[in-house]
Design a protein around this motif. Structure first.
Motif, PDB file in Angstrom:
ATOM      1  N   ASP A  29       0.192   9.535 -39.352  1.00  0.00           N
ATOM      2  CA  ASP A  29       0.177   8.531 -39.584  1.00  0.00           C
ATOM      3  C   ASP A  29       1.464   8.155 -40.313  1.00  0.00           C
ATOM      4  O   ASP A  29       1.754   8.979 -41.228  1.00  0.00           O
ATOM      5  CB  ASP A  29      -0.597   7.871 -40.917  1.00  0.00           C
ATOM      6  CG  ASP A  29      -1.667   6.516 -39.818  1.00  0.00           C
ATOM      7  OD1 ASP A  29      -1.607   6.584 -38.947  1.00  0.00           O
ATOM      8  OD2 ASP A  29      -1.781   5.328 -41.542  1.00  0.00           O
ATOM      9  N   GLY A  30       2.235   6.823 -39.224  1.00  0.00           N
ATOM     10  CA  GLY A  30       3.606   6.657 -40.304  1.00  0.00           C
ATOM     11  C   GLY A  30       4.877   7.208 -39.719  1.00  0.00           C
ATOM     12  O   GLY A  30       5.491   6.841 -40.013  1.00  0.00           O
ATOM     13  N   GLN A  31       4.548   8.335 -38.608  1.00  0.00           N
ATOM     14  CA  GLN A  31       5.875   8.905 -38.094  1.00  0.00           C
ATOM     15  C   GLN A  31       6.115   8.619 -37.028  1.00  0.00           C
ATOM     16  O   GLN A  31       5.974   7.556 -36.113  1.00  0.00           O
ATOM     17  CB  GLN A  31       4.946  10.417 -37.671  1.00  0.00           C
ATOM     18  CG  GLN A  31       5.797  11.692 -38.003  1.00  0.00           C
ATOM     19  CD  GLN A  31       5.553  12.557 -37.298  1.00  0.00           C
ATOM     20  OE1 GLN A  31       4.407  12.935 -38.046  1.00  0.00           O
ATOM     21  NE2 GLN A  31       5.810  13.940 -36.534  1.00  0.00           N
ATOM     22  N   PRO A  32       7.820   8.339 -37.137  1.00  0.00           N
ATOM     23  CA  PRO A  32       8.215   7.553 -35.980  1.00  0.00           C
ATOM     24  C   PRO A  32       8.343   8.344 -34.395  1.00  0.00           C
ATOM     25  O   PRO A  32       8.127   9.551 -34.467  1.00  0.00           O
ATOM     26  CB  PRO A  32       9.516   7.674 -36.718  1.00  0.00           C
ATOM     27  CG  PRO A  32       9.809   8.673 -37.459  1.00  0.00           C
ATOM     28  CD  PRO A  32       8.755   9.401 -38.173  1.00  0.00           C
ATOM     29  N   GLN A  79      12.609   3.283 -30.501  1.00  0.00           N
ATOM     30  CA  GLN A  79      11.518   4.046 -31.688  1.00  0.00           C
ATOM     31  C   GLN A  79      10.229   3.541 -32.121  1.00  0.00           C
ATOM     32  O   GLN A  79      10.109   2.430 -32.170  1.00  0.00           O
ATOM     33  CB  GLN A  79      12.142   4.272 -32.833  1.00  0.00           C
ATOM     34  CG  GLN A  79      13.834   5.750 -32.892  1.00  0.00           C
ATOM     35  CD  GLN A  79      12.558   6.383 -32.547  1.00  0.00           C
ATOM     36  OE1 GLN A  79      12.406   7.752 -32.884  1.00  0.00           O
ATOM     37  NE2 GLN A  79      13.454   7.491 -30.957  1.00  0.00           N
ATOM     38  N   ALA A  80       9.431   3.862 -32.263  1.00  0.00           N
ATOM     39  CA  ALA A  80       8.252   3.164 -33.126  1.00  0.00           C
ATOM     40  C   ALA A  80       7.618   3.819 -33.921  1.00  0.00           C
ATOM     41  O   ALA A  80       7.524   5.040 -34.054  1.00  0.00           O
ATOM     42  CB  ALA A  80       7.253   2.583 -31.947  1.00  0.00           C
ATOM     43  N   CYS A  81       6.942   3.291 -35.262  1.00  0.00           N
ATOM     44  CA  CYS A  81       6.183   4.034 -36.433  1.00  0.00           C
ATOM     45  C   CYS A  81       4.506   4.498 -35.922  1.00  0.00           C
ATOM     46  O   CYS A  81       3.739   3.669 -34.955  1.00  0.00           O
ATOM     47  CB  CYS A  81       5.892   3.152 -37.273  1.00  0.00           C
ATOM     48  SG  CYS A  81       4.525   3.713 -38.132  1.00  0.00           S
ATOM     49  N   GLN A  85       6.040  -2.178 -41.389  1.00  0.00           N
ATOM     50  CA  GLN A  85       6.505  -1.195 -40.405  1.00  0.00           C
ATOM     51  C   GLN A  85       5.561  -1.507 -38.553  1.00  0.00           C
ATOM     52  O   GLN A  85       4.589  -2.103 -38.068  1.00  0.00           O
ATOM     53  CB  GLN A  85       5.877   0.314 -40.803  1.00  0.00           C
ATOM     54  CG  GLN A  85       6.130   0.671 -41.236  1.00  0.00           C
ATOM     55  CD  GLN A  85       5.454   1.935 -41.786  1.00  0.00           C
ATOM     56  OE1 GLN A  85       4.402   1.953 -41.466  1.00  0.00           O
ATOM     57  NE2 GLN A  85       6.052   2.681 -41.837  1.00  0.00           N
ATOM     58  N   GLN A 131      -0.213  -1.799 -42.430  1.00  0.00           N
ATOM     59  CA  GLN A 131       1.337  -1.331 -43.066  1.00  0.00           C
ATOM     60  C   GLN A 131       2.074  -2.763 -43.026  1.00  0.00           C
ATOM     61  O   GLN A 131       2.742  -2.538 -41.375  1.00  0.00           O
ATOM     62  CB  GLN A 131       2.225   0.097 -41.904  1.00  0.00           C
ATOM     63  CG  GLN A 131       0.583   1.239 -42.740  1.00  0.00           C
ATOM     64  CD  GLN A 131       1.109   2.102 -41.585  1.00  0.00           C
ATOM     65  OE1 GLN A 131       0.443   2.136 -40.354  1.00  0.00           O
ATOM     66  NE2 GLN A 131       1.609   3.142 -42.209  1.00  0.00           N
ATOM     67  N   TRP A 181       4.933  -0.624 -34.054  1.00  0.00           N
ATOM     68  CA  TRP A 181       4.145   0.200 -34.275  1.00  0.00           C
ATOM     69  C   TRP A 181       3.191   1.073 -33.249  1.00  0.00           C
ATOM     70  O   TRP A 181       3.123  -0.327 -32.156  1.00  0.00           O
ATOM     71  CB  TRP A 181       3.383   0.773 -35.647  1.00  0.00           C
ATOM     72  CG  TRP A 181       2.251  -0.692 -35.414  1.00  0.00           C
ATOM     73  CD1 TRP A 181       2.184  -1.796 -35.623  1.00  0.00           C
ATOM     74  CD2 TRP A 181       0.564  -0.799 -35.459  1.00  0.00           C
ATOM     75  NE1 TRP A 181       1.494  -3.150 -35.589  1.00  0.00           N
ATOM     76  CE2 TRP A 181       0.002  -2.140 -35.885  1.00  0.00           C
ATOM     77  CE3 TRP A 181       0.141   0.389 -34.833  1.00  0.00           C
ATOM     78  CZ2 TRP A 181      -0.790  -2.473 -34.810  1.00  0.00           C
ATOM     79  CZ3 TRP A 181      -1.761  -0.346 -34.358  1.00  0.00           C
ATOM     80  CH2 TRP A 181      -1.718  -1.912 -34.206  1.00  0.00           C
ATOM     81  N   ARG A 222       0.948   5.702 -35.657  1.00  0.00           N
ATOM     82  CA  ARG A 222      -0.349   4.811 -35.766  1.00  0.00           C
ATOM     83  C   ARG A 222      -1.415   6.029 -36.004  1.00  0.00           C
ATOM     84  O   ARG A 222      -1.727   6.193 -34.302  1.00  0.00           O
ATOM     85  CB  ARG A 222      -1.192   3.614 -36.300  1.00  0.00           C
ATOM     86  CG  ARG A 222      -0.172   2.222 -37.202  1.00  0.00           C
ATOM     87  CD  ARG A 222       0.130   2.416 -38.507  1.00  0.00           C
ATOM     88  NE  ARG A 222      -1.578   2.384 -39.204  1.00  0.00           N
ATOM     89  CZ  ARG A 222      -1.659   1.383 -39.109  1.00  0.00           C
ATOM     90  NH1 ARG A 222      -1.287   0.256 -38.042  1.00  0.00           N
ATOM     91  NH2 ARG A 222      -3.338   1.092 -38.630  1.00  0.00           N
TER      92      ARG A 222
END
Ligand code: AMP
Ligand code: MG
Length: 407
Positions: A395-398, A327-329, A359, A356, A362, A331
């Motif tokens: 933005d920021g969603q896994p 899993q990654a965040c 986090q 960020q 990413w 961008r």
């Protein structure tokens, strides 16, 4: 149209390890190849108790609660061996890797000992057995160190050599036929006429095949012509274990690969609900598993990495490995309206960004994602996996990403 998961599963179901007698191969030629039989250790590694430190071999029975002074009676270095047992009150100067002298059960680090002439003073606090690497601590005699199906790494070659092996029983190398179709294609080195392009697919796939250590039967560029295709198909189908073509599997007037595969071989499926890589055909041609990959450069290499590569590894006899996903965040912003599963090309970063700081990892897309934009894949280290159906990434969603493995 079948889903990506079904396509991959159906290919893997059709495929098994190549059936041939194992060949005994010198270790220096075995890197990346697959063991056809398990390897059992004939002897322990290391095969003798030895010192993990430069220091002094002593008898723990001589050590009391206080500092003790012992007489240094001999020296032993790696490669040498002492036979006379250590007597009470004695110590032996010992070097890393040297066999533990008989009678000794403890090594004191040189940094802790105080040497004066023939005498050495040992401080309190030493433990019996310390700094000794016992025989078999790495590998016990009789243990199976590798199962059949192991793809040999550099460390594996070291282990096999430590066991005294010179050769290993391997599956024979896979033979893979490779060709490109398209009247617009020319070999690099030839100046381009208007409308022509260089055959980048074959260069990329040849590299990807070399990463797997297979033998490539390079059938070159084949024109969109039934007779030319048939001749190449005949050769590859007779000589190769797997056959990879690119281009000509879509619905255009010159897309003849599927037609010729149906005529000369068998189609198991055609078209997969994935992006990139929808037009593709899998089937059987002679004795070869046939992978008809799309013409677009990103599509052909993506389908190779996600479907063909695991299939070839299975044919090579390698034990299955799950794709390396994490899993990654995310961008940036991304919107997917189509229904197919999508494999965006991304760059995963493992240190947090300034924006960020909390986090990581990413991931961002590599830029424009057209299936003809090969830089999108060249820059990528992961595929960002978007499930079937509409997806809106903010933005920021896994997101789930899959490491791009060539080797
Ligand atoms: P096709 O599937 O044959 O219609 O090809 C789709 C697109 O991929 C077209 O723009 C082709 O020119 C391009 N293409 C096909 N084969 C290759 C190749 N070997 N190298 C680079 N581009 C290719
Ligand atoms: Mg074409």
């Amino acid at each position: 149209m079948i889903s990506f998961d079904e396509a991959k599963q159906r290919v893997l179901e059709q495929i098994g390890p190549i059936q041939a007698a194992p060949e005994e191969v010198p270790l220096r030629q075995a890197l990346g190849r697959v063991l056809a039989q398990p390897v059992v250790a004939p002897a322990p590694v290391p095969n003798h108790d030895n010192s993990a430190m430069d220091g002094y071999a002593v008898r723990s029975a001589d050590l009391t609660g206080q500092a003790v002074t012992l007489r240094v009676v001999a020296e032993v270095a790696a490669g040498a061996r002492l036979l006379t047992p250590l007597q009470p009150g004695e110590a032996i100067r010992i070097m890393t890797g040297a066999p533990i002298p008989p009678g000794s059960d403890c090594v004191v680090m040189q940094e802790q000992a105080q040497r004066q002439g023939d005498w050495v003073t040992i401080p309190p606090g030493q433990q019996p057995g310390q700094h000794i690497r016992p025989a078999g601590e790495d590998i016990a005699a009789g243990s199976t160190i590798f199962p059949a199906g192991r793809r040999l790494s550099a460390a594996d070659l070291g282990l096999l050599t430590a066991l005294g092996r010179l050769t290993v029983p391997l599956y024979r190398p896979l033979r893979v036929a490779l060709l490109s179709t398209g009247n617009e294609l020319v070999e690099s080195g030839t100046p381009l006429e208007p409308g022509q392009i260089y055959d980048s697919n074959r260069a990329a796939l040849h590299g990807a095949l070399r990463c797997l250590g297979v033998e490539v039967l390079d059938l070159g560029i084949v024109r969109d012509d039934r007779a030319a295709l048939e001749a190449a198909f005949q050769r590859g189908g007779a000589e190769a274990d797997a056959f990879i073509s690119t281009g000509g599997v879509s619905v255009g007037d010159y897309d003849l690969v599927k037609e010729m595969l149906a005529k000369d071989g068998k189609i198991h499926f055609w078209q997969v609900s994935m992006k990139p890589g929808k037009p593709q055909a899998y089937g059987q041609l002679g004795k070869a598993h046939f992978f008809g990959l799309p013409g677009n450069p990103v599509s052909s290499l993506t389908v190779f990495l996600l479907i063909v590569r695991p299939a070839l590894l299975k044919m090579m006899g390698a034990l299955p490995e799950a794709p390396r996903q994490f899993q990654a965040c995310f961008r940036g912003q991304w919107q997917k309206r189509h229904s197919r599963m999508e494999f965006l090309r991304g760059i995963a970063h493992f240190t947090p960004s300034e924006a960020q700081p909390d986090q990581a990892p990413w991931v961002e897309v590599t830029g424009a994602q057209g299936s003809g934009i090969l830089t999108s894949l060249a820059k990528a280290n992961v595929f960002i996996i978007l499930p079937e159906g509409p997806v809106q990434l903010t933005d920021g969603q896994p997101v789930t990403v899959q490491w791009i493995d060539y080797v």
